[in-house]
Design an enzyme around this catalytic site. Structure first.
Site, PDB file in Angstrom:
ATOM      1  N   HIS A  34       0.886  -1.144   0.155  1.00 27.04           N
ATOM      2  CA  HIS A  34      -0.056   0.011   0.011  1.00 27.04           C
ATOM      3  C   HIS A  34       0.827   1.086  -0.033  1.00 27.04           C
ATOM      4  CE1 HIS A  34       1.135   0.056   4.158  1.00 27.04           C
ATOM      5  NE2 HIS A  34       0.633  -1.110   4.514  1.00 27.04           N
ATOM      6  N   HIS A  37       4.043   1.228   1.777  1.00 28.42           N
ATOM      7  CA  HIS A  37       5.220   0.536   1.347  1.00 28.42           C
ATOM      8  C   HIS A  37       5.873   1.361   0.071  1.00 28.42           C
ATOM      9  CE1 HIS A  37       2.754  -2.763   2.826  1.00 28.42           C
ATOM     10  NE2 HIS A  37       3.807  -3.166   3.533  1.00 28.42           N
ATOM     11  N   GLY A 148       9.198   1.076   8.010  1.00 24.05           N
ATOM     12  CA  GLY A 148       8.240   2.229   8.618  1.00 24.05           C
ATOM     13  C   GLY A 148       8.158   2.319  10.162  1.00 24.05           C
ATOM     14  N   LYS A 150       5.424   3.108  11.797  1.00 25.04           N
ATOM     15  CA  LYS A 150       4.393   2.299  12.243  1.00 25.04           C
ATOM     16  C   LYS A 150       4.874   0.956  13.173  1.00 25.04           C
ATOM     17  CE  LYS A 150       1.092  -0.066  10.146  1.00 25.04           C
ATOM     18  NZ  LYS A 150       1.258  -1.457  10.953  1.00 25.04           N
ATOM     19  N   ASP A 151       5.825   0.351  12.719  1.00 23.06           N
ATOM     20  CA  ASP A 151       6.153  -0.664  13.308  1.00 23.06           C
ATOM     21  C   ASP A 151       7.365  -0.307  14.343  1.00 23.06           C
ATOM     22  OD1 ASP A 151       4.285  -2.885  12.326  1.00 23.06           O
ATOM     23  OD2 ASP A 151       5.139  -2.287  10.587  1.00 23.06           O
ATOM     24  N   VAL A 177       2.663   6.319   6.943  1.00 23.51           N
ATOM     25  CA  VAL A 177       1.706   7.091   6.248  1.00 23.51           C
ATOM     26  C   VAL A 177       0.285   6.470   6.572  1.00 23.51           C
ATOM     27  CG1 VAL A 177       0.923   6.984   3.409  1.00 23.51           C
ATOM     28  CG2 VAL A 177       3.326   6.818   4.186  1.00 23.51           C
ATOM     29  N   SER A 187      -1.614  -3.612   5.786  1.00 26.00           N
ATOM     30  CA  SER A 187      -2.192  -4.209   5.046  1.00 26.00           C
ATOM     31  C   SER A 187      -3.331  -5.144   5.665  1.00 26.00           C
ATOM     32  CB  SER A 187      -1.158  -5.709   4.771  1.00 26.00           C
ATOM     33  OG  SER A 187       0.085  -5.058   4.183  1.00 26.00           O
TER      34      SER A 187
HETATM   35  O1  PAF Z   1       7.254  -5.447   8.588  1.00 29.12           O
HETATM   36  C1  PAF Z   1       7.254  -6.500   7.800  1.00 29.12           C
HETATM   37  O2  PAF Z   1       6.334  -6.287   7.031  1.00 29.12           O
HETATM   38  C2  PAF Z   1       7.839  -7.632   8.461  1.00 29.12           C
HETATM   39  O3  PAF Z   1       7.770  -7.605   9.832  1.00 29.12           O
HETATM   40  C3  PAF Z   1       9.255  -7.877   7.646  1.00 29.12           C
HETATM   41  C4  PAF Z   1      10.111  -6.790   8.252  1.00 29.12           C
HETATM   42  C5  PAF Z   1       8.981  -7.690   6.192  1.00 29.12           C
HETATM   43  C6  PAF Z   1       9.979  -9.046   8.094  1.00 29.12           C
HETATM   44  O4  PAF Z   1       8.925 -10.440   7.556  1.00 29.12           O
END
Ligand code: PAF
Length: 288
Positions: A34, A37, A148, A150-151, A177, A187
């Site tokens: 999205h 990303h 990102g 967000k995580d 975002v 997602s």
């Molecule tokens: O943030 C994510 O989408 C996942 O945790 C990652 C970093 C791609 C690892 O699988």
């Protein structure tokens, strides 16, 4: 744009890019891309001559009762988006390519940074993340990797892993975002019912309330957490709070008296999806 499915193909591709003196940026994803990303891909394309996007729903970071099987998978759409975003290659391995012997015997785990926030309710999650990200770093051997905010816990943990284990990689954090109504792009948003989607912006609104409280001088994390919980209960009754926390942005440990930079973070479970969000606030800054 090349679509690569084996580790050897990635190694050959990156070696050829390096022979052309290109720097290599990696955007690790689990697909169902999205705008969040795409902002990472664009940031990578600005800073690196060759951008590799990995699209891999990593089974080892999902617990037994989590949504691995139903995690949204949209490979065709993802490839089109990567191409439009300026990726040079997409690495889309199978589970067998990444884990030919099933679970790896060697794993990468992180101590205290993984105990709080999402780590408290997702046992083994960050070991799965650190292990797959280490594998991706070793496969792609990128100069920079883009994650990102967000995580935020994942970002903090990966930065620490890179530092502790001497990966020669720069981690580039990128801002969250948001949808026009404030909901952080994810997602998992597509798994929300119409009713829950309508309620979900309350998460960001409650974080903004926390920001106002802190900037206006509230120095009691309990009061801030209670105000967030009350707003979510009123505006998003379909959501059950997993956690609401005020933590130090480096240690991710709970902060009782927010008088410096803090991360206010939350996770809320709706029927279709568990959503996370956060904001950074500097309690020392003045309210405008
Ligand atoms: O943030 C994510 O989408 C996942 O945790 C990652 C970093 C791609 C690892 O699988």
């Amino acid at each position: 744009m090349k679509v690569l499915t084996t580790i050897q193909q990635v190694r050959d591709f990156v070696q050829a890019a390096r022979a052309r003196q290109l720097s290599v940026g990696l955007v690790p994803t689990m697909g169902n891309l999205h705008e969040g990303h795409y902002s990472l891909i664009r940031a990578a394309a600005k800073e690196c001559g060759c951008v590799v996007v990995s699209v891999f729903v990593n089974p080892t970071q999902f617990g037994p009762n989590e949504d691995y099987a139903t995690y949204p998978r949209t490979p065709e759409q993802d490839l089109a988006g990567c191409q439009a975003g300026g990726a040079a290659a997409v690495f889309m391995p199978s589970v067998e390519e990444m884990y030919p012997r099933g679970q790896t015997l060697a794993t990468v785990s992180i101590a205290s940074l993984g105990d709080n926030l999402c780590g408290a309710s997702r046992s083994g999650h960050f070991t799965g993340v650190c292990t797959v990200v280490s594998k991706l770093f070793n496969i792609v051997r990128c100069d920079k990797a883009f994650f990102g905010m967000k995580d935020f816990q994942q970002l903090t943990i990966i930065r620490r892993m890179v530092d502790d284990l001497n990966f020669p990689i720069e981690i580039v954090p990128c801002p969250t975002v948001r949808e026009p109504d404030g909901l952080a792009m994810s997602s998992r948003n597509s798994k929300l019912s119409k009713e829950d989607r309508a309620q979900a912006p309350a998460l960001h609104a409650s974080l903004e309330l926390a920001r106002e409280m802190i900037l206006e001088g509230v120095r009691d994390s309990r009061a801030i957490i209670e105000a967030i919980a009350a707003k979510i209960a009123a505006q998003a009754p379909g959501g059950a709070i997993d956690y609401v926390k005020v933590v130090h942005p480096d240690t991710l440990k709970d902060v009782q008296v927010p008088d410096g930079p803090v991360l206010v973070a939350l996770a809320v479970r709706f029927q279709g999806a568990r959503l996370i969000d956060n904001i950074l606030v500097d309690a020392a800054a003045k309210a405008s």
